[in-house]
Design a protein around this motif. Sequence first.
Motif, PDB file in Angstrom:
ATOM      1  N   ARG A   1       2.562   2.357  -3.322  1.00 61.16           N
ATOM      2  CA  ARG A   1       1.743   3.075  -4.298  1.00 61.16           C
ATOM      3  C   ARG A   1       1.792   4.579  -4.053  1.00 61.16           C
ATOM      4  NH1 ARG A   1      -1.877  -1.479  -3.519  1.00 61.16           N
ATOM      5  NH2 ARG A   1      -3.034  -0.287  -1.940  1.00 61.16           N
ATOM      6  N   ARG A   2       2.156   4.988  -2.839  1.00 59.80           N
ATOM      7  CA  ARG A   2       2.251   6.412  -2.509  1.00 59.80           C
ATOM      8  C   ARG A   2       3.681   6.932  -2.622  1.00 59.80           C
ATOM      9  NH1 ARG A   2      -1.014   7.914   2.901  1.00 59.80           N
ATOM     10  NH2 ARG A   2      -0.037   9.895   2.314  1.00 59.80           N
TER      11      ARG A   2
ATOM     12  N   ALA B   1       2.356   8.334   5.237  1.00 64.44           N
ATOM     13  CA  ALA B   1       1.818   7.001   4.975  1.00 64.44           C
ATOM     14  C   ALA B   1       1.944   6.106   6.193  1.00 64.44           C
ATOM     15  CB  ALA B   1       2.542   6.379   3.778  1.00 64.44           C
TER      16      ALA B   1
ATOM     17  N   LYS C   1       1.216  10.545 -12.938  1.00 65.83           N
ATOM     18  CA  LYS C   1       0.421  10.694 -11.711  1.00 65.83           C
ATOM     19  C   LYS C   1      -0.034  12.144 -11.536  1.00 65.83           C
ATOM     20  CE  LYS C   1       0.788   9.921  -6.703  1.00 65.83           C
ATOM     21  NZ  LYS C   1       1.681   9.445  -5.613  1.00 65.83           N
TER      22      LYS C   1
ATOM     23  N   GLY D   1      10.422  11.566  -1.270  1.00 71.37           N
ATOM     24  CA  GLY D   1       9.335  10.882  -0.563  1.00 71.37           C
ATOM     25  C   GLY D   1       9.531  10.720   0.927  1.00 71.37           C
TER      26      GLY D   1
ATOM     27  N   GLU E   1      -4.123  10.002   8.581  1.00 70.85           N
ATOM     28  CA  GLU E   1      -2.928  10.707   8.142  1.00 70.85           C
ATOM     29  C   GLU E   1      -2.640  11.925   9.007  1.00 70.85           C
ATOM     30  OE1 GLU E   1      -1.857  13.170   4.201  1.00 70.85           O
ATOM     31  OE2 GLU E   1      -2.344  11.076   3.797  1.00 70.85           O
TER      32      GLU E   1
ATOM     33  N   SER F   1       0.827  -1.213   0.000  1.00 69.33           N
ATOM     34  CA  SER F   1       0.000   0.000   0.000  1.00 69.33           C
ATOM     35  C   SER F   1       0.861   1.263   0.000  1.00 69.33           C
ATOM     36  CB  SER F   1      -0.927  -0.003   1.222  1.00 69.33           C
ATOM     37  OG  SER F   1      -0.172  -0.036   2.424  1.00 69.33           O
ATOM     38  N   ILE F   2       1.952   1.255   0.775  1.00 68.60           N
ATOM     39  CA  ILE F   2       2.782   2.448   0.846  1.00 68.60           C
ATOM     40  C   ILE F   2       3.565   2.645  -0.448  1.00 68.60           C
ATOM     41  CG2 ILE F   2       4.713   3.528   2.073  1.00 68.60           C
ATOM     42  CD1 ILE F   2       3.744   2.226   4.616  1.00 68.60           C
TER      43      ILE F   2
ATOM     44  N   GLU G   1       6.403  12.143   2.605  1.00 69.53           N
ATOM     45  CA  GLU G   1       5.249  11.329   2.190  1.00 69.53           C
ATOM     46  C   GLU G   1       5.252   9.975   2.886  1.00 69.53           C
ATOM     47  OE1 GLU G   1       1.676  10.676   0.244  1.00 69.53           O
ATOM     48  OE2 GLU G   1       2.869  12.515   0.457  1.00 69.53           O
TER      49      GLU G   1
END
Length: 614
Positions: free
Chosen positions: A287-288, A342, A516, A335, A351, A284-285, A338
């Motif tokens: 993807r961010r 996450a 993106k 990142g 968040e 999941s992370i 970010e």
Amino acid sequence: MREIDLAFPVTSQFIVAGNIRDVHLIRDPTENAARVLTTAQVIVDLLIARRYDLIYTYDPVDGIRLEHHGAEVDPESFFSSTHLGRSTASTTGRLADLIKNAQKPEAPRVAVVIAYASRLWAEEPHAGPDLRGLFALAEKLANSNDAVDQLALNPGRFDCGIFWLADEAQDAPTWLSHASGVRLVHIPLPALGLRKAGAGLFLRRMEDPAAMDAAAARAAETVLADLSQGMTLREIDSVVTLAIEQGVDVPRIDEALRSYRLGILESPWGDPLLLQRLSRGTESISRRVLGQPRAIQQALTVLTRSAMGLTGAHVGNASGRPQGILFFAGPTGVGKTELAKALAETLFGAEDAYIRFDMSEFSAEHSEARLIGAPPGYVGHAAGGELTNAVRDRPFSILLFDEIEKAHPRILDKFLQILEDGRLTDGSGETVYFSETVIVFTSNLGTYRSSAGPEATDNFARWGDPYPDTEAKVRRAIEVHFTEQLQRPELLSRIGDNIVVFDFISEAVGRELVRKYLAAVVRRVQIRHGITLQIRPDVANIIEERAIENLAFGGRGVGSAVEALFVNPLTRALMSAEKFSPVMLVGHLRQVESFWELTLTSAEDIQPVTTQCL
């Protein structure tokens, strides 16, 4: 007790300060067990052992109370002239009479324990005649030469001993604290051994000692003693009482301690679904946070260790330190922030459980007050500190200290206490606990963020370097910064091997970021204006090629290119359009001198709408 007993022969008054509100464990040799006594009770027992005939206590509420009298002494007849009774009126005047009468040659040995002395001393500037008389008598006795004559006639004996119980040593007026016949005795917070003894005694109230598993009981004692650093025995007893009320069993005493400190029953760290979220976190992370698989895996390993209760397991004892410590290092725009967001969503389900501090704002020495609060008497004291207020409001959170290398060295000293003890005292003197937080530092140390030039050296990581080289250079730069420049190697040792080095983003990641960002713009236009944009492939290719020309600035550089090449021309095109179609085609993006030209073609009107944007 030992210090007072040792100084008794040459001291007429004692100022007992510090942890005076606590209870104390005093071993009873006759029963081979410990008794729990208040500070005043401990002193009374000591005076009884010293064979004092009359022992009184005084406080502003209960007045004068007789705590002990010898078998051969009649306190009523001795102080009949003072008319001591149960009334608290004019008690300071009667207290002065009591002390004065105790100086008479025929008087028995008398001692007085005065509680809440700090309140009495604070009233000195506005004191009435009775209180002024008490202070004058105390000052005279503290500096009297009669003590020398008394020792000559009766070695090892003062006829009247006075004990002042004060919150802080500095509360005492100088006329008393600096006198030769006065001794200051400081009572510290209980050390580890004493906390363990208290924990063992208090935990017996939770279960029948005969039915309690010995190993589990010893383990609970150790956990409670280790995690209660900075707490009083009275507070530890309250933790046990809270555990009984909540139905918490002995092996889970740490949950009761957390509830006592934070006022929160449930802990996200005890959520059985947390391990499942962490196990799925890589997918999941990722993807961010694009292109950082090593950093994501290392960060999740540290947090999984905390979720499984294995933090500090190698040292064999419990700890009140933060649940996790991470040091995100590497180039800008790759990142780091970010990933912290996450992780906050993965750990705490939101968040906004992420609190960021830009440490460039704390580069001055005086900015410490902004972080933890100004001390009493200074501007901003009532507002408290930004960090301490945030943790007090949200004890379960990720704290991100961005660009930690820009913080003032004095502020770095505060992080030593946070990382080692998991607590910090704010400007008001209140303790804030960081035991449920995750501390994340970020830094750009060791990265070379500009185009190659004669000033470039091999000591800096640059875009295009293999990841092992980037990691080695960044780690070396961090080590040099903390050990040689700041001379704070102890801070680096607290961080340990939790340094997570991020790599420069690759061309493939840069292209993915462009797609993106373009998709995000299309969604925004659809939501705000009801227009579906279709971007021609050749337009997207131009933006991609331009965006990846300089990846040294990471995702921020890519985002700036998308803004300059697409968002700004699109904004002007939308403003210049006479009418809109539900579907519009973005085409013909080209550069004319220093301008970018973009055309929007409506599905209903093929006439192009053209604009220019710098």
